[in-house]
Motif scaffolding. Structure first.
Motif: not given
Length: 448
Positions: A403-429
């Motif tokens: 339940w938690v893994f599938v629901c989380s995967l859906i939410v993380w996926g939606a966030l990745k598509a809408v706003m992105g979930i990872r900072v840029s490589e330069e920002e990470e550096y």
């Protein structure tokens, strides 16, 4: 009238009460009120101890990330705790335990005590029954959902966007966690099919319901997020990325260790009678010795595997022991609790190294500590608790994780598509302190 107290206690209560309380019903009413007050106060104190675990998670994670990411990780921990409290108040508690949103069913005061006493008046004894303010129950439960969300914070550290993380926290604490909690502690059916408790599933304080659930959400996020830059070489070799402040990580671990007494001890749900007091004492004892067993086992194994006494493995070993015993701290003997904790200490070292081989980058080892060891804790429950079954534990673990893994995967996926979930490589550096928060945790190191 049926006797609710032992003759000795009833006589003592009547003697202390004086002539004004000569009526047996009045004596019993006042004794009930005393138990109500004690159990409510115990709930609140244990809840405060669990709330203090938020400081432990903050210090542990701040110590295990690089200095350029410290302010952001602290921001996440304070913000996620606040979001958890608000979302659980709005709808989470209602989903998990019933009642209206915004705690519309929560009440307190003398009317509530009178109603509770009337409900218990026809019983032979108060023993085994929990009587406390419903507001104290909410407070105790809300710090649990914050703990589950804190697990996610460390696993996705150093490369996730702050606002994507906080958006996920809203869904996790307001819906995902309360739903699976309703199938276990809430007593509801899983999609109208079956209740996990009826299948022989038992989870005393949340090895699966809280810890494994948090790890499942973290794993889904890490899989979509990817590893930190430089963590793994071109040929798959693992490159260690040391934390900036191991004294801080050690402090965080010890704070968590202390807070766990409230986590497990409060889950007894009462203190106002001899049997419950003895159970609380045993839970405290087993919680402590399991942590010690996990720490020592992890330390020894790290020496055998790496040739050195690895402090981070020692710290995670203590936490692993705590997670394992959380599933059932009341029924094992102290010796068995130590062995169970040691098993967790061994497992967490093996799990961390295994996940690294799979290139699943978890900066603080949260998935291993709370996921692998949460599952182990569930599977060990039937060893000492005859009310649970191995099949029930396995079904419960699969249900919660899926339940938690599938629901989380859906939410993380939606966030990745809408706003992105990872900072840029330069920002990470540069570090997410500057890019996400506009400030550093250690400004004295910045050249003027």
């Amino acid at each position: 009238m049926k006797k609710i107290l032992t003759p000795l206690l009833a006589a003592a209560a009547a003697g202390l009460a004086g002539p004004a309380l000569a009526d047996e019903g009045e004596v019993l009413k006042h004794v009930f009120e005393l138990q109500y007050a004690i159990d409510t106060f115990y709930f609140l104190v244990c809840g405060a101890l669990v709330m203090w675990m938020a400081a432990g998670f903050s210090m542990l994670e701040a110590g295990l990330v690089r200095s350029k990411n410290t302010a952001e990780i602290l921001t996440k921990n304070v913000a996620l705790f606040s979001i958890s409290c608000i979302m659980y108040l709005i709808c989470g508690y209602a989903i998990m335990y019933g009642g209206g949103i915004f705690l519309s069913g929560i009440d307190g005061g003398e009317a509530l005590v009178d109603e509770a006493f009337a409900a218990f008046g026809e019983r032979e004894s108060f023993d085994g029954d929990s009587v406390y303010s419903s507001a104290s129950d909410f407070f105790f439960q809300v710090v649990f959902v914050a703990t589950a969300m804190s697990i996610v914070s460390g696993a996705v550290a150093e490369r996730m966007k702050l606002w994507a993380f906080l958006a996920f926290a809203i869904v996790m604490t307001g819906f995902i966690y309360p739903m699976e909690g309703s199938w276990t502690w809430g007593g509801e059916d899983v999609f109208g099919m079956f209740n996990l408790g009826d299948l022989g599933f038992s989870d005393f304080a949340g090895s699966g319901i809280v810890h494994m659930a948090g790890a499942a959400a973290a794993l889904a996020g890490v899989m979509l997020l990817g590893a930190r830059k430089g963590k793994y070489g071109p040929n798959g070799e693992v490159r260690a990325i040391p934390g900036a402040n191991l004294p801080l990580a050690t402090l965080g671990t010890l704070i968590l260790w202390m807070g766990w007494f409230g986590f497990n001890g409060g889950s007894v749900l009462k203190l106002g009678d001899i049997a419950s007091a003895n159970s609380v004492a045993m839970v405290f004892l087993n919680t402590n010795t399991a942590a010690a067993g996990g720490a020592v086992a992890a330390l020894i194994l790290s020496k055998l595997m790496f040739g050195k006494a690895d402090l981070t493995m020692l710290l995670n070993g203590a936490l692993a022991g705590l997670v394992v015993i959380t599933a059932e701290p009341s029924t094992p003997t102290p010796l068995l609790a130590t062995v169970f904790g040691a098993a967790g200490g061994v497992l967490v070292v093996l799990s961390i190294t295994f996940l690294d081989k799979l290139k699943i980058d978890d900066p603080v080892g949260a998935i291993s500590v709370h996921g692998s060891c949460g599952l182990l804790g569930l599977l060990l429950v039937p060893v000492t608790n005859g009310d649970s079954t191995f099949s029930g534990q396995i079904i419960g673990a699969i249900t919660i994780f899926t339940w938690v893994f599938v629901c989380s995967l859906i939410v993380w996926g939606a966030l990745k598509a809408v706003m992105g979930i990872r900072v840029s490589e330069e920002e990470e550096y540069e570090g997410v302190d500057l890019t996400e928060c506009g400030q550093e945790a250690y400004p004295e190191f910045v050249s003027k």
